[in-house]
Design a protein around this motif. Sequence first.
Motif, PDB file in Angstrom:
ATOM      1  N   GLU A 116      35.678 -20.085  58.609  1.00  0.00           N
ATOM      2  CA  GLU A 116      34.976 -19.962  56.112  1.00  0.00           C
ATOM      3  C   GLU A 116      36.704 -20.226  55.767  1.00  0.00           C
ATOM      4  N   GLY A 117      36.363 -21.092  54.702  1.00  0.00           N
ATOM      5  CA  GLY A 117      37.727 -21.782  54.093  1.00  0.00           C
ATOM      6  C   GLY A 117      37.918 -20.753  52.557  1.00  0.00           C
ATOM      7  N   GLU A 118      38.575 -21.161  51.994  1.00  0.00           N
ATOM      8  CA  GLU A 118      38.738 -20.865  50.374  1.00  0.00           C
ATOM      9  C   GLU A 118      37.199 -22.151  49.039  1.00  0.00           C
ATOM     10  N   GLY A 119      36.206 -20.465  49.498  1.00  0.00           N
ATOM     11  CA  GLY A 119      34.807 -21.589  48.756  1.00  0.00           C
ATOM     12  C   GLY A 119      33.794 -22.414  49.291  1.00  0.00           C
ATOM     13  N   GLN A 159      25.473 -24.018  46.068  1.00  0.00           N
ATOM     14  CA  GLN A 159      26.023 -23.607  45.111  1.00  0.00           C
ATOM     15  C   GLN A 159      23.556 -23.250  44.753  1.00  0.00           C
ATOM     16  N   ALA A 160      23.130 -22.558  44.312  1.00  0.00           N
ATOM     17  CA  ALA A 160      22.354 -21.569  44.542  1.00  0.00           C
ATOM     18  C   ALA A 160      22.027 -21.834  42.721  1.00  0.00           C
ATOM     19  N   LEU A 161      20.998 -22.713  42.216  1.00  0.00           N
ATOM     20  CA  LEU A 161      20.456 -23.894  41.506  1.00  0.00           C
ATOM     21  C   LEU A 161      18.811 -23.167  41.010  1.00  0.00           C
ATOM     22  N   LEU A 175      38.079 -29.647  48.119  1.00  0.00           N
ATOM     23  CA  LEU A 175      37.043 -30.115  47.366  1.00  0.00           C
ATOM     24  C   LEU A 175      37.140 -31.110  47.150  1.00  0.00           C
ATOM     25  N   PRO A 176      36.114 -32.126  47.738  1.00  0.00           N
ATOM     26  CA  PRO A 176      35.845 -32.928  46.531  1.00  0.00           C
ATOM     27  C   PRO A 176      35.975 -32.795  44.637  1.00  0.00           C
ATOM     28  N   ALA A 177      36.152 -34.073  43.681  1.00  0.00           N
ATOM     29  CA  ALA A 177      35.978 -34.070  42.987  1.00  0.00           C
ATOM     30  C   ALA A 177      34.393 -33.254  42.019  1.00  0.00           C
ATOM     31  N   GLY A 178      34.532 -32.155  41.435  1.00  0.00           N
ATOM     32  CA  GLY A 178      33.965 -32.124  40.890  1.00  0.00           C
ATOM     33  C   GLY A 178      32.635 -31.100  41.623  1.00  0.00           C
ATOM     34  N   VAL A 179      33.106 -30.600  42.950  1.00  0.00           N
ATOM     35  CA  VAL A 179      32.166 -29.788  43.181  1.00  0.00           C
ATOM     36  C   VAL A 179      33.069 -28.151  43.310  1.00  0.00           C
ATOM     37  N   THR A 180      31.869 -27.532  43.684  1.00  0.00           N
ATOM     38  CA  THR A 180      32.051 -26.068  43.040  1.00  0.00           C
ATOM     39  C   THR A 180      32.176 -25.255  44.084  1.00  0.00           C
ATOM     40  N   ALA A 181      33.397 -24.378  44.025  1.00  0.00           N
ATOM     41  CA  ALA A 181      33.700 -23.886  45.116  1.00  0.00           C
ATOM     42  C   ALA A 181      31.959 -22.624  45.759  1.00  0.00           C
ATOM     43  N   THR A 182      31.651 -22.603  46.972  1.00  0.00           N
ATOM     44  CA  THR A 182      30.415 -22.558  47.271  1.00  0.00           C
ATOM     45  C   THR A 182      30.818 -20.422  47.011  1.00  0.00           C
ATOM     46  N   ASP A 183      29.861 -19.689  46.186  1.00  0.00           N
ATOM     47  CA  ASP A 183      29.721 -18.210  45.888  1.00  0.00           C
ATOM     48  C   ASP A 183      29.739 -17.435  47.176  1.00  0.00           C
ATOM     49  N   PRO A 184      30.388 -16.667  47.541  1.00  0.00           N
ATOM     50  CA  PRO A 184      31.026 -15.040  48.861  1.00  0.00           C
ATOM     51  C   PRO A 184      29.717 -15.691  49.603  1.00  0.00           C
TER      52      PRO A 184
END
Length: 281
Positions: free
Chosen positions: A55-58, A71-73, A27-36
């Motif tokens: 589907e990968g890990e996040g 990500q949901a904001l 994942l790029p720096a600072g990017v959060t893995a996606t919620d399942p």
Amino acid sequence: MKSFLKSVQALKNQWFSSAPAVNPVRLPAGVTATDPVLTALLITVLQQHQKPTEEGEGYVRLSSGLCLSIQALEKKELGPERIKTVTRMTVWHPQFFPEGVTEYQHALGKDESSALSDGMLNWINMDLLALEDAIAEYPQQCAVIELNTAAGDSAAARYRQIILGPVAHLATQPEKKKEAHPFCPCCLMTETMAAFHDVLQTERLLGIRLFVSRDQHGQLNADCRVNGEDFPAALPLLIAYAEKWPQRGLEFRKQYVIVRSAENSIHQKSQAVQASENTTR
């Protein structure tokens, strides 16, 4: 919310009960893995619109190699069966732009699931087409503006290619007076080009969101972001552009544009193809 989670999890099980494992990517720096849960919904929407996924890990990976994290904001109830959601999509490609580009999706729906799905669908129909062309040697789906940025005789030929994604256009009244230049995919970018002079001289891959609206009372509103960050330099030019529109009530124009660097000109490719076709005749 619980019923929404359960329905999305059921879709996830349907798509991935026997799915093969994915070779992991960083994942790029600072990017959060996606919620399942969001991962499952995103995959469902992509699959429903003929976009094969893994589907990968996040994250989610498309067959093109593009990787997605969402990500949901925000979720806001505006009234009965009227929900607004805001999500943030980050897209990267391990080879072409591993640092990723980010953009936001605002959507409305009768419930949270439909609002999120609508935001994803709009992203597929607009942003994804430009992103797919950004990793193609010669873009096929979008119009392109090409700038030659070679610094001199000793510099290698370089091009900055502006990939013009599809436009979203809404007007509540019919057109009574023709515009001097009818709205087309080049308009938003060409009207604001001066604002991007400095960033166009760089080698960075840029994801540019352009939006401008005018309501039925003549009130103007504009928004521009570059790689997810506000870009105020373009706002006066967007406003000046909207001031020239014929009156059509509430109207907005919106587009997502990718700017990339390339060694080969798209025009050289067209000439090569033409020469090949002439040879085979």
